[in-house]
Design an enzyme around this catalytic site. Structure first.
Site, PDB file in Angstrom:
ATOM      1  N   ASP A  43       0.833  -1.193   0.000  1.00 24.80           N
ATOM      2  CA  ASP A  43       0.000   0.000   0.000  1.00 24.80           C
ATOM      3  C   ASP A  43       0.871   1.248   0.000  1.00 24.80           C
ATOM      4  O   ASP A  43       2.076   1.197   0.285  1.00 24.80           O
ATOM      5  CB  ASP A  43      -0.894   0.028   1.246  1.00 24.80           C
ATOM      6  CG  ASP A  43      -2.156  -0.805   1.072  1.00 24.80           C
ATOM      7  OD1 ASP A  43      -2.468  -1.164  -0.080  1.00 24.80           O
ATOM      8  OD2 ASP A  43      -2.818  -1.104   2.079  1.00 24.80           O
ATOM      9  N   LYS A  65      -1.551   0.773  -8.206  1.00 24.36           N
ATOM     10  CA  LYS A  65      -1.340   0.766  -9.652  1.00 24.36           C
ATOM     11  C   LYS A  65      -1.765  -0.538 -10.311  1.00 24.36           C
ATOM     12  O   LYS A  65      -1.499  -0.762 -11.483  1.00 24.36           O
ATOM     13  CB  LYS A  65       0.137   1.059  -9.956  1.00 24.36           C
ATOM     14  CG  LYS A  65       0.554   2.458  -9.520  1.00 24.36           C
ATOM     15  CD  LYS A  65       2.005   2.744  -9.836  1.00 24.36           C
ATOM     16  CE  LYS A  65       2.368   4.156  -9.394  1.00 24.36           C
ATOM     17  NZ  LYS A  65       3.810   4.447  -9.627  1.00 24.36           N
ATOM     18  N   MET A 180      -8.120   9.313   8.951  1.00 19.10           N
ATOM     19  CA  MET A 180      -8.631   9.621   7.606  1.00 19.10           C
ATOM     20  C   MET A 180      -9.658  10.748   7.644  1.00 19.10           C
ATOM     21  O   MET A 180     -10.647  10.725   6.910  1.00 19.10           O
ATOM     22  CB  MET A 180      -9.260   8.368   6.967  1.00 19.10           C
ATOM     23  CG  MET A 180      -8.305   7.200   6.867  1.00 19.10           C
ATOM     24  SD  MET A 180      -9.059   5.719   6.156  1.00 19.10           S
ATOM     25  CE  MET A 180     -10.205   5.255   7.458  1.00 19.10           C
TER      26      MET A 180
END
Length: 253
Positions: A43, A65, A180
């Site tokens: 990650d 990706k 977050m």
């Protein structure tokens, strides 16, 4: 890392919690499994510096990706884990923090189990505790806070997708740790104040905690929304709300 001639192979997939960012904070077991890996799917968050230490033959894949076409990103990651493991390779899924703390670790465990792939889970140090600590903030402290609550701030309190009971959190007297939540902290603070949390409650934002780029910015619930903008606080950052923010000596801040 383990020298190549000492390598052993662990079949299947190891779900490794890499810790909050400092490469020294991965567990001994996690580091050993990295050294034994044929493939590492990593990650963005976590100890990326460890990847540079891997032998040249190790295939390192950036999870962000992986092409996913008609699949969701998480589904594509699950499929990549299964595909490489079925080829008989030793696969490490390297995650930031702990795999089961907002890391979607169980989704991957379930996908692997359904495919009949053996999986080892290696817990990691969660940023929810370690990052405040690195900035001199204890999430609990005698006479100040007897509890701490960790909550995701990736959706706003008024979003219908939110599963968080913000009114109840506003009534707690302990520490609130928000992960977050940088871009939603203004709305979060407004909601907590609206439900009774004092506006002068201390808040600390710790950006890129445990790394060389660590930065701490202090505010209150009343000012944190504006402070994030004026101080240009960017993710990843751990947000700590409560009296514990002010108990540490300035030398640790």
């Amino acid at each position: 890392l383990v020298a190549p001639h000492h390598r052993t192979r662990t079949p299947g997939v190891a779900l490794v919690g890499g810790g909050p960012g400092d490469p020294d904070l991965i567990t001994v077991r996690g580091r050993r499994l990295l050294a034994e890996a044929d493939v590492v799917i990593a990650d963005r968050l976590g100890p990326r510096d460890l990847l540079a230490e891997l032998p040249p033959h190790v295939e390192v894949i950036d999870a962000a990706k992986i092409p996913y076409g008609r699949y969701m990103a998480q589904e594509a990651i699950n499929n990549a884990l299964i595909e490489h493991a079925k080829q008989g390779k030793s696969v490490v899924r390297l995650k930031g923090g702990d795999p089961f703390v907002y890391g979607r670790g169980m989704e991957e465990v379930l996908a692997l189990a359904e495919a009949g792939i053996p999986c080892t889970v290696v817990p990691g140090i969660s940023s929810s505790i370690s990052v405040p600590g690195a900035a001199g903030i204890p999430v609990t402290h005698r006479g100040v806070a007897h509890e701490f609550t960790v909550v995701s701030g990736h959706v706003a309190p008024d979003d219908k997708r939110s599963l968080v009971d913000w009114p109840s959190l506003a009534k707690l007297t302990g520490t609130l740790v928000v992960l977050m939540g940088v871009d939603k902290i203004g709305k979060i603070a407004e909601t907590l104040i609206a439900h009774g949390k004092p506006a002068d409650t201390p808040v600390a934002l710790v950006q890129e905690g445990t790394t060389a780029a660590q930065r701490r910015v202090d505010a209150t619930l009343a000012t944190v929304g504006e402070t994030v903008r004026t101080e240009d606080v960017k993710p990843p950052a751990v947000i700590v709300i409560g009296a514990v923010v002010t108990v540490g000596p300035e030398v640790l801040a």
